[in-house]
Write a protein that holds these residues in place. Sequence first.
Motif, PDB file in Angstrom:
ATOM      1  N   PHE A   1       0.867  -1.182   0.000  1.00  0.00           N
ATOM      2  CA  PHE A   1       0.000   0.000   0.000  1.00  0.00           C
ATOM      3  C   PHE A   1       0.899   1.226   0.000  1.00  0.00           C
ATOM      4  O   PHE A   1       1.582   1.505   0.990  1.00  0.00           O
ATOM      5  CB  PHE A   1      -0.899  -0.029   1.247  1.00  0.00           C
ATOM      6  CG  PHE A   1      -1.968   1.041   1.293  1.00  0.00           C
ATOM      7  CD1 PHE A   1      -2.131   1.976   0.268  1.00  0.00           C
ATOM      8  CD2 PHE A   1      -2.842   1.106   2.376  1.00  0.00           C
ATOM      9  CE1 PHE A   1      -3.119   2.951   0.313  1.00  0.00           C
ATOM     10  CE2 PHE A   1      -3.836   2.077   2.435  1.00  0.00           C
ATOM     11  CZ  PHE A   1      -3.971   3.004   1.401  1.00  0.00           C
ATOM     12  N   ASP A   2       0.935   1.933  -1.116  1.00  0.00           N
ATOM     13  CA  ASP A   2       1.687   3.184  -1.193  1.00  0.00           C
ATOM     14  C   ASP A   2       0.721   4.302  -0.788  1.00  0.00           C
ATOM     15  O   ASP A   2      -0.080   4.781  -1.594  1.00  0.00           O
ATOM     16  CB  ASP A   2       2.199   3.387  -2.630  1.00  0.00           C
ATOM     17  CG  ASP A   2       3.063   4.629  -2.754  1.00  0.00           C
ATOM     18  OD1 ASP A   2       2.934   5.535  -1.895  1.00  0.00           O
ATOM     19  OD2 ASP A   2       3.852   4.714  -3.708  1.00  0.00           O
ATOM     20  N   THR A   3       0.796   4.683   0.472  1.00  0.00           N
ATOM     21  CA  THR A   3      -0.199   5.624   1.011  1.00  0.00           C
ATOM     22  C   THR A   3       0.028   7.053   0.510  1.00  0.00           C
ATOM     23  O   THR A   3      -0.844   7.899   0.649  1.00  0.00           O
ATOM     24  CB  THR A   3      -0.181   5.618   2.562  1.00  0.00           C
ATOM     25  OG1 THR A   3       1.167   5.872   2.980  1.00  0.00           O
ATOM     26  CG2 THR A   3      -0.660   4.307   3.118  1.00  0.00           C
ATOM     27  N   ARG A   4       1.223   7.318  -0.052  1.00  0.00           N
ATOM     28  CA  ARG A   4       1.436   8.664  -0.621  1.00  0.00           C
ATOM     29  C   ARG A   4       0.877   8.747  -2.037  1.00  0.00           C
ATOM     30  O   ARG A   4       0.248   9.707  -2.425  1.00  0.00           O
ATOM     31  CB  ARG A   4       2.923   9.008  -0.618  1.00  0.00           C
ATOM     32  CG  ARG A   4       3.373   9.542   0.724  1.00  0.00           C
ATOM     33  CD  ARG A   4       4.712  10.169   0.627  1.00  0.00           C
ATOM     34  NE  ARG A   4       5.657   9.243  -0.005  1.00  0.00           N
ATOM     35  CZ  ARG A   4       6.888   9.542  -0.323  1.00  0.00           C
ATOM     36  NH1 ARG A   4       7.352  10.738  -0.090  1.00  0.00           N
ATOM     37  NH2 ARG A   4       7.684   8.660  -0.870  1.00  0.00           N
ATOM     38  N   ALA A   5       1.098   7.681  -2.804  1.00  0.00           N
ATOM     39  CA  ALA A   5       0.643   7.688  -4.203  1.00  0.00           C
ATOM     40  C   ALA A   5      -0.828   7.308  -4.340  1.00  0.00           C
ATOM     41  O   ALA A   5      -1.445   7.571  -5.371  1.00  0.00           O
ATOM     42  CB  ALA A   5       1.504   6.726  -5.016  1.00  0.00           C
ATOM     43  N   GLY A   6      -1.397   6.672  -3.301  1.00  0.00           N
ATOM     44  CA  GLY A   6      -2.786   6.215  -3.421  1.00  0.00           C
ATOM     45  C   GLY A   6      -2.897   5.018  -4.355  1.00  0.00           C
ATOM     46  O   GLY A   6      -3.834   4.932  -5.157  1.00  0.00           O
ATOM     47  N   VAL A   7      -1.945   4.091  -4.240  1.00  0.00           N
ATOM     48  CA  VAL A   7      -1.974   2.862  -5.044  1.00  0.00           C
ATOM     49  C   VAL A   7      -1.857   1.684  -4.083  1.00  0.00           C
ATOM     50  O   VAL A   7      -0.967   1.665  -3.231  1.00  0.00           O
ATOM     51  CB  VAL A   7      -0.819   2.835  -6.063  1.00  0.00           C
ATOM     52  CG1 VAL A   7      -0.772   1.481  -6.778  1.00  0.00           C
ATOM     53  CG2 VAL A   7      -0.972   3.964  -7.088  1.00  0.00           C
TER      54      VAL A   7
ATOM     55  N   TRP B   1      -7.887   7.507   2.015  1.00  0.00           N
ATOM     56  CA  TRP B   1      -8.167   7.223   0.612  1.00  0.00           C
ATOM     57  C   TRP B   1      -9.514   6.517   0.478  1.00  0.00           C
ATOM     58  O   TRP B   1     -10.047   5.993   1.457  1.00  0.00           O
ATOM     59  CB  TRP B   1      -7.073   6.333   0.000  1.00  0.00           C
ATOM     60  CG  TRP B   1      -5.749   7.003  -0.109  1.00  0.00           C
ATOM     61  CD1 TRP B   1      -4.697   6.867   0.742  1.00  0.00           C
ATOM     62  CD2 TRP B   1      -5.333   7.929  -1.116  1.00  0.00           C
ATOM     63  NE1 TRP B   1      -3.644   7.637   0.329  1.00  0.00           N
ATOM     64  CE2 TRP B   1      -4.008   8.299  -0.813  1.00  0.00           C
ATOM     65  CE3 TRP B   1      -5.947   8.479  -2.248  1.00  0.00           C
ATOM     66  CZ2 TRP B   1      -3.290   9.199  -1.596  1.00  0.00           C
ATOM     67  CZ3 TRP B   1      -5.234   9.361  -3.035  1.00  0.00           C
ATOM     68  CH2 TRP B   1      -3.913   9.725  -2.708  1.00  0.00           C
ATOM     69  N   SER B   2     -10.026   6.505  -0.735  1.00  0.00           N
ATOM     70  CA  SER B   2     -11.298   5.810  -0.975  1.00  0.00           C
ATOM     71  C   SER B   2     -11.150   4.920  -2.205  1.00  0.00           C
ATOM     72  O   SER B   2     -10.543   5.320  -3.202  1.00  0.00           O
ATOM     73  CB  SER B   2     -12.412   6.843  -1.217  1.00  0.00           C
ATOM     74  OG  SER B   2     -13.560   6.226  -1.746  1.00  0.00           O
ATOM     75  N   PHE B   3     -11.680   3.696  -2.107  1.00  0.00           N
ATOM     76  CA  PHE B   3     -11.800   2.853  -3.298  1.00  0.00           C
ATOM     77  C   PHE B   3     -13.248   3.029  -3.747  1.00  0.00           C
ATOM     78  O   PHE B   3     -14.173   2.635  -3.042  1.00  0.00           O
ATOM     79  CB  PHE B   3     -11.493   1.393  -2.969  1.00  0.00           C
ATOM     80  CG  PHE B   3     -11.535   0.515  -4.188  1.00  0.00           C
ATOM     81  CD1 PHE B   3     -10.642   0.726  -5.232  1.00  0.00           C
ATOM     82  CD2 PHE B   3     -12.484  -0.484  -4.325  1.00  0.00           C
ATOM     83  CE1 PHE B   3     -10.691  -0.052  -6.384  1.00  0.00           C
ATOM     84  CE2 PHE B   3     -12.532  -1.265  -5.479  1.00  0.00           C
ATOM     85  CZ  PHE B   3     -11.629  -1.049  -6.495  1.00  0.00           C
TER      86      PHE B   3
ATOM     87  N   LEU C   1      -6.538   4.634  -6.132  1.00  0.00           N
ATOM     88  CA  LEU C   1      -7.485   5.145  -5.141  1.00  0.00           C
ATOM     89  C   LEU C   1      -7.777   6.618  -5.395  1.00  0.00           C
ATOM     90  O   LEU C   1      -7.040   7.285  -6.125  1.00  0.00           O
ATOM     91  CB  LEU C   1      -6.909   4.951  -3.735  1.00  0.00           C
ATOM     92  CG  LEU C   1      -6.461   3.519  -3.422  1.00  0.00           C
ATOM     93  CD1 LEU C   1      -5.742   3.459  -2.076  1.00  0.00           C
ATOM     94  CD2 LEU C   1      -7.658   2.560  -3.434  1.00  0.00           C
ATOM     95  N   VAL C   2      -8.847   7.113  -4.797  1.00  0.00           N
ATOM     96  CA  VAL C   2      -9.144   8.554  -4.884  1.00  0.00           C
ATOM     97  C   VAL C   2      -9.167   9.108  -3.455  1.00  0.00           C
ATOM     98  O   VAL C   2      -9.430   8.362  -2.505  1.00  0.00           O
ATOM     99  CB  VAL C   2     -10.510   8.821  -5.574  1.00  0.00           C
ATOM    100  CG1 VAL C   2     -10.488   8.351  -7.021  1.00  0.00           C
ATOM    101  CG2 VAL C   2     -11.664   8.171  -4.814  1.00  0.00           C
ATOM    102  N   PRO C   3      -8.898  10.405  -3.282  1.00  0.00           N
ATOM    103  CA  PRO C   3      -8.931  10.957  -1.926  1.00  0.00           C
ATOM    104  C   PRO C   3     -10.316  10.749  -1.302  1.00  0.00           C
ATOM    105  O   PRO C   3     -11.330  10.893  -1.986  1.00  0.00           O
ATOM    106  CB  PRO C   3      -8.646  12.447  -2.142  1.00  0.00           C
ATOM    107  CG  PRO C   3      -7.913  12.505  -3.449  1.00  0.00           C
ATOM    108  CD  PRO C   3      -8.482  11.401  -4.288  1.00  0.00           C
ATOM    109  N   LEU C   4     -10.327  10.391  -0.026  1.00  0.00           N
ATOM    110  CA  LEU C   4     -11.596  10.132   0.673  1.00  0.00           C
ATOM    111  C   LEU C   4     -12.374  11.439   0.835  1.00  0.00           C
ATOM    112  O   LEU C   4     -11.865  12.386   1.449  1.00  0.00           O
ATOM    113  CB  LEU C   4     -11.301   9.541   2.060  1.00  0.00           C
ATOM    114  CG  LEU C   4     -12.505   9.209   2.936  1.00  0.00           C
ATOM    115  CD1 LEU C   4     -13.299   8.051   2.341  1.00  0.00           C
ATOM    116  CD2 LEU C   4     -12.045   8.839   4.353  1.00  0.00           C
ATOM    117  N   PRO C   5     -13.584  11.525   0.299  1.00  0.00           N
ATOM    118  CA  PRO C   5     -14.361  12.757   0.508  1.00  0.00           C
ATOM    119  C   PRO C   5     -14.669  12.935   1.999  1.00  0.00           C
ATOM    120  O   PRO C   5     -14.947  11.961   2.694  1.00  0.00           O
ATOM    121  CB  PRO C   5     -15.648  12.524  -0.294  1.00  0.00           C
ATOM    122  CG  PRO C   5     -15.503  11.236  -0.991  1.00  0.00           C
ATOM    123  CD  PRO C   5     -14.338  10.503  -0.432  1.00  0.00           C
ATOM    124  N   GLN C   6     -14.640  14.163   2.465  1.00  0.00           N
ATOM    125  CA  GLN C   6     -14.874  14.421   3.894  1.00  0.00           C
ATOM    126  C   GLN C   6     -16.335  14.242   4.275  1.00  0.00           C
ATOM    127  O   GLN C   6     -16.663  13.930   5.404  1.00  0.00           O
ATOM    128  CB  GLN C   6     -14.454  15.864   4.237  1.00  0.00           C
ATOM    129  CG  GLN C   6     -12.989  16.144   4.014  1.00  0.00           C
ATOM    130  CD  GLN C   6     -12.126  15.219   4.863  1.00  0.00           C
ATOM    131  OE1 GLN C   6     -12.265  15.185   6.075  1.00  0.00           O
ATOM    132  NE2 GLN C   6     -11.255  14.455   4.218  1.00  0.00           N
TER     133      GLN C   6
END
Length: 452
Positions: free
Chosen positions: A86-92, A113-115, A199-204
């Motif tokens: 899990f690359d938490t910086r790249a979102g992959v 992140w959000s899938f 992944l896409v950024p998790l909406p708040q």
Amino acid sequence: MTRMTFTASMIEDRYLHDWTGTRYGVPAGLERPASTQDLVRVVRDCARRAGSLAIQGGRTGVSGGAAPGDRETVLSLERLDRVVDFDTRAGVIIVGAGMILQDLQRAVEVEGWSFPLDLASRGSCQIGGNIATNAGGSRVIKYGNVRESVLGLEAVLADGSVLGPPNRLIKNNAGYSLASLLVGSEGTLGVITRAALRLVPLPQVRRTALLALEPATPLADLVHRCRRTLRESLSAFEVMWPDFVTEAMGRDPTARHLPESFSGVRVALLEVEGDDDAMLGRTLEHCLLAMVETGLLRDVVLSVSSRDARDLWAIREAVGDLQATIRPYVGFDLGMATAGHDAFVAKARERLSRCDPPVRSFFFGHAGDGNLHAIVGPCCTPESRHAVEEALYRLLEPLTTSVTAEHGIGRKKKQYLAHSRSADDIRAMKTLKAALDPHGVLNPGRIFDLDH
Ligand SMILES: Cc1cc2nc3c(=O)[nH]c(=O)nc-3n(C[C@H](O)[C@H](O)[C@H](O)COP(=O)(O)OP(=O)(O)OC[C@H]3O[C@@H](n4cnc5c(N)ncnc54)[C@H](O)[C@@H]3O)c2cc1C
């Protein structure tokens, strides 16, 4: 060595069918490999004895693809259920194909992140099954089918060779995209063992609204206005026709508190997401108020908490309960322009009203992406099932509409494939299958039968 082999008499009932419950035969055995290397050995052994494998994810599929036929060996991916990287910086993220969708969603949300794939079967379906069916779900209007989230795959082919490692780059045009070919191939070209996912950024914040449509409101106009006004915040637009709403509200205790204005009309469920709660709320209220004032909507219920939102979604996700009331049922998963949905439902109802023995029908769908669903039943004989299928499929415009927008052809819709794909398309698909799996080791008889 962690390979586990079960003989036919040891196989639990759940491995014998998918969500529809239909059985196609008695399998030869069950394999639950815990690594790609073990899985390669299973595939090679099977090919050596001229056997076939029935590939299984979470068995929530509704097209019969995962259900074993006579003498097929069940190949369950359930033990390949881990996060590999899990690359938490790249979102992959790279995960095993057997990971449950809901576990994946939770694992990435912790890191912000959000899938984006979401379906009512999230608690049981696996990412490998989602990819093999190119699953859609409720957020396609914003994020597309699962295909859009797949960067690369590791997969085992029928001869035991292994495609991979999975591409994890956003841009990579080095040769054919073999992963794209495997997405939606329903286990007929390869066994997916790992997936690299974007992944896409998790909406708040997310907000949900239930809309009671005026009878004359064209569904496509409503979707169009919502898209134009709410723009990229619009993440779901679902619709339910009156019979569905009445039955679902009757079954769900929270739904009974909905105003009377929601009875006997089409009801849409809309979701928006973003990062600024106040702004999201203002835009949504402004959009919906304008539509009430112009006479498109009769009434609106807005969620004020995540619990509220869950209760509203529960009405749409009551589909499993509705299926139970009309079993054995025929499920439809049609793809056509949203502008044609209302007319199609009216014609379909008229045809179904002539069925003997009588059937009940519930229409609903992902209106935002043109996917119209129906469940019709009970259809207790092959003849009544066939009559119901013909009644609806014959209404479809050939080649420009789809007999399956998201569930796949599997075994159940094979005879209708030519409604939606040209003869040359089908010939090319068979050529690919014959080249990659000439002896029918992987999921034979799904999508089409090979002419030998
Ligand atoms: C309540 C409910 C709601 C649903 N809602 C939706 C929805 O909104 N959108 C939607 O698209 N679907 C929906 N579905 C259908 C189903 O959940 C999806 O098709 C899902 O993607 C199937 O995943 P699975 O792991 O259960 O696959 P399975 O049912 O196990 O298998 C489906 C197909 O994929 C193949 N397969 C499975 N795993 C692999 C693998 N690792 N490699 C190669 N082939 C494999 C199988 O052989 C089979 O052909 C719903 C189902 C239910 C029961």
